[in-house]
Structures are given as structure tokens and as C-alpha cells.
Design a protein around this motif. Structure first.
Motif, PDB file in Angstrom:
ATOM      1  N   LEU A 116       0.829  -1.202   0.000  1.00  0.00           N
ATOM      2  CA  LEU A 116       0.000   0.000   0.000  1.00  0.00           C
ATOM      3  C   LEU A 116       0.866   1.256   0.000  1.00  0.00           C
ATOM      4  CD1 LEU A 116      -2.761   1.375   0.199  1.00  0.00           C
ATOM      5  CD2 LEU A 116      -2.610   1.112   2.684  1.00  0.00           C
ATOM      6  N   ALA A 117       1.875   1.291   0.863  1.00  0.00           N
ATOM      7  CA  ALA A 117       2.757   2.464   0.948  1.00  0.00           C
ATOM      8  C   ALA A 117       3.504   2.673  -0.370  1.00  0.00           C
ATOM      9  CB  ALA A 117       3.733   2.306   2.108  1.00  0.00           C
ATOM     10  N   GLU A 118       3.944   1.594  -0.988  1.00  0.00           N
ATOM     11  CA  GLU A 118       4.668   1.698  -2.258  1.00  0.00           C
ATOM     12  C   GLU A 118       3.782   2.295  -3.347  1.00  0.00           C
ATOM     13  OE1 GLU A 118       6.725  -1.239  -5.553  1.00  0.00           O
ATOM     14  OE2 GLU A 118       6.607  -1.928  -3.472  1.00  0.00           O
ATOM     15  N   ARG A 119       2.530   1.826  -3.430  1.00  0.00           N
ATOM     16  CA  ARG A 119       1.613   2.366  -4.437  1.00  0.00           C
ATOM     17  C   ARG A 119       1.304   3.830  -4.162  1.00  0.00           C
ATOM     18  NH1 ARG A 119       3.493  -1.025  -6.001  1.00  0.00           N
ATOM     19  NH2 ARG A 119       2.908  -2.833  -7.184  1.00  0.00           N
ATOM     20  N   LEU A 120       1.171   4.199  -2.891  1.00  0.00           N
ATOM     21  CA  LEU A 120       0.916   5.603  -2.552  1.00  0.00           C
ATOM     22  C   LEU A 120       2.111   6.479  -2.933  1.00  0.00           C
ATOM     23  CD1 LEU A 120      -0.889   5.214   0.861  1.00  0.00           C
ATOM     24  CD2 LEU A 120      -1.850   6.207  -1.210  1.00  0.00           C
ATOM     25  N   ARG A 121       3.319   5.969  -2.741  1.00  0.00           N
ATOM     26  CA  ARG A 121       4.512   6.735  -3.133  1.00  0.00           C
ATOM     27  C   ARG A 121       4.545   6.928  -4.652  1.00  0.00           C
ATOM     28  NH1 ARG A 121       6.755   4.268   1.372  1.00  0.00           N
ATOM     29  NH2 ARG A 121       7.346   2.371   0.291  1.00  0.00           N
ATOM     30  N   GLU A 122       4.173   5.885  -5.388  1.00  0.00           N
ATOM     31  CA  GLU A 122       4.162   5.971  -6.847  1.00  0.00           C
ATOM     32  C   GLU A 122       3.133   6.979  -7.352  1.00  0.00           C
ATOM     33  OE1 GLU A 122       3.510   2.145  -8.588  1.00  0.00           O
ATOM     34  OE2 GLU A 122       5.327   1.296  -7.710  1.00  0.00           O
ATOM     35  N   HIS A 123       2.013   7.100  -6.645  1.00  0.00           N
ATOM     36  CA  HIS A 123       0.899   7.918  -7.119  1.00  0.00           C
ATOM     37  C   HIS A 123       0.634   9.125  -6.225  1.00  0.00           C
ATOM     38  CE1 HIS A 123      -0.070   4.922 -10.133  1.00  0.00           C
ATOM     39  NE2 HIS A 123       0.038   3.993  -9.207  1.00  0.00           N
ATOM     40  N   LYS A 124       1.643   9.562  -5.495  1.00  0.00           N
ATOM     41  CA  LYS A 124       1.436  10.680  -4.566  1.00  0.00           C
ATOM     42  C   LYS A 124       1.071  11.970  -5.304  1.00  0.00           C
ATOM     43  CE  LYS A 124       6.363  11.682  -4.244  1.00  0.00           C
ATOM     44  NZ  LYS A 124       7.531  11.617  -3.390  1.00  0.00           N
ATOM     45  N   ASP A 125       1.566  12.159  -6.514  1.00  0.00           N
ATOM     46  CA  ASP A 125       1.234  13.368  -7.266  1.00  0.00           C
ATOM     47  C   ASP A 125      -0.231  13.372  -7.706  1.00  0.00           C
ATOM     48  OD1 ASP A 125       3.796  14.411  -7.007  1.00  0.00           O
ATOM     49  OD2 ASP A 125       4.510  13.400  -8.817  1.00  0.00           O
ATOM     50  N   VAL A 126      -0.757  12.201  -8.016  1.00  0.00           N
ATOM     51  CA  VAL A 126      -2.166  12.096  -8.400  1.00  0.00           C
ATOM     52  C   VAL A 126      -3.055  12.465  -7.210  1.00  0.00           C
ATOM     53  CG1 VAL A 126      -3.975  10.498  -9.160  1.00  0.00           C
ATOM     54  CG2 VAL A 126      -1.705  10.360 -10.164  1.00  0.00           C
ATOM     55  N   LEU A 127      -2.690  11.980  -6.039  1.00  0.00           N
ATOM     56  CA  LEU A 127      -3.468  12.302  -4.839  1.00  0.00           C
ATOM     57  C   LEU A 127      -3.301  13.772  -4.457  1.00  0.00           C
ATOM     58  CD1 LEU A 127      -5.436  11.200  -2.830  1.00  0.00           C
ATOM     59  CD2 LEU A 127      -3.545  10.267  -1.523  1.00  0.00           C
ATOM     60  N   SER A 128      -2.113  14.310  -4.632  1.00  0.00           N
ATOM     61  CA  SER A 128      -1.891  15.739  -4.360  1.00  0.00           C
ATOM     62  C   SER A 128      -2.734  16.611  -5.289  1.00  0.00           C
ATOM     63  CB  SER A 128      -0.421  16.099  -4.527  1.00  0.00           C
ATOM     64  OG  SER A 128       0.337  15.504  -3.520  1.00  0.00           O
ATOM     65  N   ALA A 129      -2.920  16.159  -6.521  1.00  0.00           N
ATOM     66  CA  ALA A 129      -3.764  16.910  -7.465  1.00  0.00           C
ATOM     67  C   ALA A 129      -5.200  16.985  -6.954  1.00  0.00           C
ATOM     68  CB  ALA A 129      -3.720  16.265  -8.845  1.00  0.00           C
ATOM     69  N   GLN A 130      -5.648  15.951  -6.247  1.00  0.00           N
ATOM     70  CA  GLN A 130      -7.001  15.970  -5.689  1.00  0.00           C
ATOM     71  C   GLN A 130      -7.097  16.999  -4.558  1.00  0.00           C
ATOM     72  OE1 GLN A 130      -8.912  14.201  -7.691  1.00  0.00           O
ATOM     73  NE2 GLN A 130      -6.963  13.513  -8.551  1.00  0.00           N
ATOM     74  N   ILE A 131      -6.035  17.126  -3.789  1.00  0.00           N
ATOM     75  CA  ILE A 131      -6.010  18.116  -2.710  1.00  0.00           C
ATOM     76  C   ILE A 131      -6.109  19.516  -3.302  1.00  0.00           C
ATOM     77  CG2 ILE A 131      -4.598  19.140  -0.877  1.00  0.00           C
ATOM     78  CD1 ILE A 131      -3.325  16.366  -0.512  1.00  0.00           C
ATOM     79  N   LEU A 132      -5.454  19.732  -4.420  1.00  0.00           N
ATOM     80  CA  LEU A 132      -5.403  21.051  -5.041  1.00  0.00           C
ATOM     81  C   LEU A 132      -6.612  21.356  -5.926  1.00  0.00           C
ATOM     82  CD1 LEU A 132      -1.619  21.017  -5.935  1.00  0.00           C
ATOM     83  CD2 LEU A 132      -2.724  22.277  -4.075  1.00  0.00           C
ATOM     84  N   ASP A 133      -7.525  20.410  -6.052  1.00  0.00           N
ATOM     85  CA  ASP A 133      -8.719  20.620  -6.864  1.00  0.00           C
ATOM     86  C   ASP A 133      -9.566  21.738  -6.260  1.00  0.00           C
ATOM     87  OD1 ASP A 133     -11.691  19.951  -7.687  1.00  0.00           O
ATOM     88  OD2 ASP A 133     -10.395  18.885  -9.093  1.00  0.00           O
ATOM     89  N   ARG A 134     -10.193  22.519  -7.108  1.00  0.00           N
ATOM     90  CA  ARG A 134     -11.005  23.653  -6.636  1.00  0.00           C
ATOM     91  C   ARG A 134     -12.357  23.218  -6.063  1.00  0.00           C
ATOM     92  NH1 ARG A 134      -6.945  26.392  -6.011  1.00  0.00           N
ATOM     93  NH2 ARG A 134      -6.137  27.687  -7.674  1.00  0.00           N
ATOM     94  N   ARG A 135     -12.789  22.015  -6.372  1.00  0.00           N
ATOM     95  CA  ARG A 135     -14.062  21.536  -5.820  1.00  0.00           C
ATOM     96  C   ARG A 135     -13.855  21.119  -4.372  1.00  0.00           C
ATOM     97  NH1 ARG A 135     -15.010  20.062 -11.056  1.00  0.00           N
ATOM     98  NH2 ARG A 135     -17.113  20.469 -11.772  1.00  0.00           N
ATOM     99  N   SER A 136     -14.648  21.666  -3.504  1.00  0.00           N
ATOM    100  CA  SER A 136     -14.468  21.370  -2.082  1.00  0.00           C
ATOM    101  C   SER A 136     -14.753  19.904  -1.775  1.00  0.00           C
ATOM    102  CB  SER A 136     -15.355  22.275  -1.226  1.00  0.00           C
ATOM    103  OG  SER A 136     -16.729  22.075  -1.531  1.00  0.00           O
ATOM    104  N   ALA A 137     -15.679  19.263  -2.503  1.00  0.00           N
ATOM    105  CA  ALA A 137     -15.990  17.859  -2.248  1.00  0.00           C
ATOM    106  C   ALA A 137     -14.788  16.965  -2.568  1.00  0.00           C
ATOM    107  CB  ALA A 137     -17.200  17.425  -3.071  1.00  0.00           C
ATOM    108  N   VAL A 138     -14.097  17.278  -3.650  1.00  0.00           N
ATOM    109  CA  VAL A 138     -12.918  16.498  -4.039  1.00  0.00           C
ATOM    110  C   VAL A 138     -11.805  16.707  -3.020  1.00  0.00           C
ATOM    111  CG1 VAL A 138     -11.128  16.181  -5.805  1.00  0.00           C
ATOM    112  CG2 VAL A 138     -13.504  16.547  -6.484  1.00  0.00           C
ATOM    113  N   MET A 139     -11.575  17.956  -2.663  1.00  0.00           N
ATOM    114  CA  MET A 139     -10.535  18.283  -1.692  1.00  0.00           C
ATOM    115  C   MET A 139     -10.825  17.624  -0.333  1.00  0.00           C
ATOM    116  SD  MET A 139      -9.552  21.966  -0.140  1.00  0.00           S
ATOM    117  CE  MET A 139      -8.266  22.594  -1.175  1.00  0.00           C
ATOM    118  N   LYS A 140     -12.063  17.678   0.083  1.00  0.00           N
ATOM    119  CA  LYS A 140     -12.450  17.094   1.374  1.00  0.00           C
ATOM    120  C   LYS A 140     -12.245  15.578   1.371  1.00  0.00           C
ATOM    121  CE  LYS A 140     -16.144  17.530   4.731  1.00  0.00           C
ATOM    122  NZ  LYS A 140     -17.456  18.152   4.985  1.00  0.00           N
ATOM    123  N   GLN A 141     -12.628  14.914   0.270  1.00  0.00           N
ATOM    124  CA  GLN A 141     -12.452  13.469   0.172  1.00  0.00           C
ATOM    125  C   GLN A 141     -10.968  13.110   0.154  1.00  0.00           C
ATOM    126  OE1 GLN A 141     -15.172  11.258   0.155  1.00  0.00           O
ATOM    127  NE2 GLN A 141     -13.570   9.793   0.589  1.00  0.00           N
TER     128      GLN A 141
END
Length: 170
Positions: A99-124
Motif C-alpha cells: 500500500l505504501a509503495e503504491r501511494l509513493r508511486e501515485h502521490k502526485d495524483v493524490l496531491s492533485a485531488q487536494i489542489l482541486d477547486r471543488r471542495s468535495a474532491v478536496m475534502k475526500q
């Protein structure tokens, strides 16, 4: 239908038994964004159990593919809920390194969700990160990811403060 037939039809069957019989799980449609629980918190995802590391990796890859910024925001929220469902289902306890390895590989994809302007996406996304941090705390698998996600969260604070400043009446 007789009571026995109804009981068998409604009785939950094990995932392994279904696979042995050749049954496939129905394709999951993208659920609506999670309703907010009292206090503004998102409710936990329903657990999704996987039976091997290979199955976990496959499910995570599907979820991260659906989190690409080009996808519809409802699909991205459903994908983040899917990752959380795997964690709640015990994947972090059984295979924390995978799990940690996959999260490290895709951390930029998850960071993009944090930076999304939609509050629902950011909150999730924030909810998923908190769930992941809690689940991987014992194994230390989240240690290398915390700095990356904190930097993304810091960018959100700067944007929010500048928006508040701009919209402030003069």
C-alpha cells in the motif's frame, strides 16, 4: 419463493466461494459523493476485502487510474472512496508495504485531488490522507509521504487566504 430459497438468495456469500463458482462481482458504478456526517466529517467507506497482495495492487491501480485529473470529479471521488474501502477492509494491516509503495508511486495524483477547486474532491482527498496516515502509522509507511501532502495542503491555504483577501470589501 420458499423461506429457504429467500434465505439462500439473501445470505451473503464469501468472495472466494463466488470466484470458485465462476461468479464475478458486478461492476461498481460511480457512487454519488459521500454525504457529510454530523460535524462535517465524511462517513467511513464500506470495507472492501482483498485476498492477495496481487489483488490489492490491481484494485489500487484501478483506483489511481480513475483519480487522474482528466476524469470527472464524481469518478475521482469514487476512486478515493475505493482506496479508503481497501484500507478499511484490512489491506493496510495485511500488506502495508504494498500500500505504501503504491501511494509513493501515485502521490502526485493524490496531491492533485487536494489542489482541486471543488471542495468535495478536496475534502475526500484530505479524508483519504488522514485514513491512510492512521492505517500506516504503525508500519511507518506514511513517513515519507507526509511532507509531500503537507506541501500540497500548504498551497491550498495560500490560495484560500488570497481568495479571502481579494473578496474582502474595501
Amino acid at each position: 419463493r420458499s423461506p429457504a430459497v429467500r434465505a439462500r438468495a439473501s445470505a451473503p456469500s464469501s468472495h472466494a466461494a463466488d470466484r470458485a463458482r465462476g461468479h464475478r462481482a458486478p461492476a461498481a458504478a460511480a457512487p454519488a459523493p459521500a454525504a457529510t456526517a454530523p460535524g462535517g466529517l465524511l462517513p467511513p467507506a464500506a470495507p472492501r476485502v482483498v485476498y492477495s497482495e496481487k489483488e490489492l495492487v490491481s484494485e489500487l491501480e484501478k483506483c489511481f487510474r480513475d483519480m487522474l485529473p482528466s476524469k470527472d470529479w464524481n469518478v475521482r471521488i469514487a476512486a478515493m472512496t475505493g482506496v479508503e474501502a481497501l484500507i478499511v477492509g484490512g489491506a493496510a494491516d495485511a500488506w502495508p508495504e504494498a500500500l505504501a509503495e503504491r501511494l509513493r508511486e501515485h502521490k502526485d495524483v493524490l496531491s492533485a485531488q487536494i489542489l482541486d477547486r471543488r471542495s468535495a474532491v478536496m475534502k475526500q482527498a484530505c479524508h483519504l490522507i488522514a485514513t491512510t496516515a492512521h492505517a500506516l502509522a504503525a508500519s511507518g509507511g506514511f513517513d515519507g509521504l507526509a511532507d509531500h501532502f503537507l506541501a500540497a495542503l500548504g498551497k491550498c491555504v495560500v490560495v484560500t487566504l488570497s481568495l479571502i483577501h481579494i473578496s474582502e470589501p474595501t
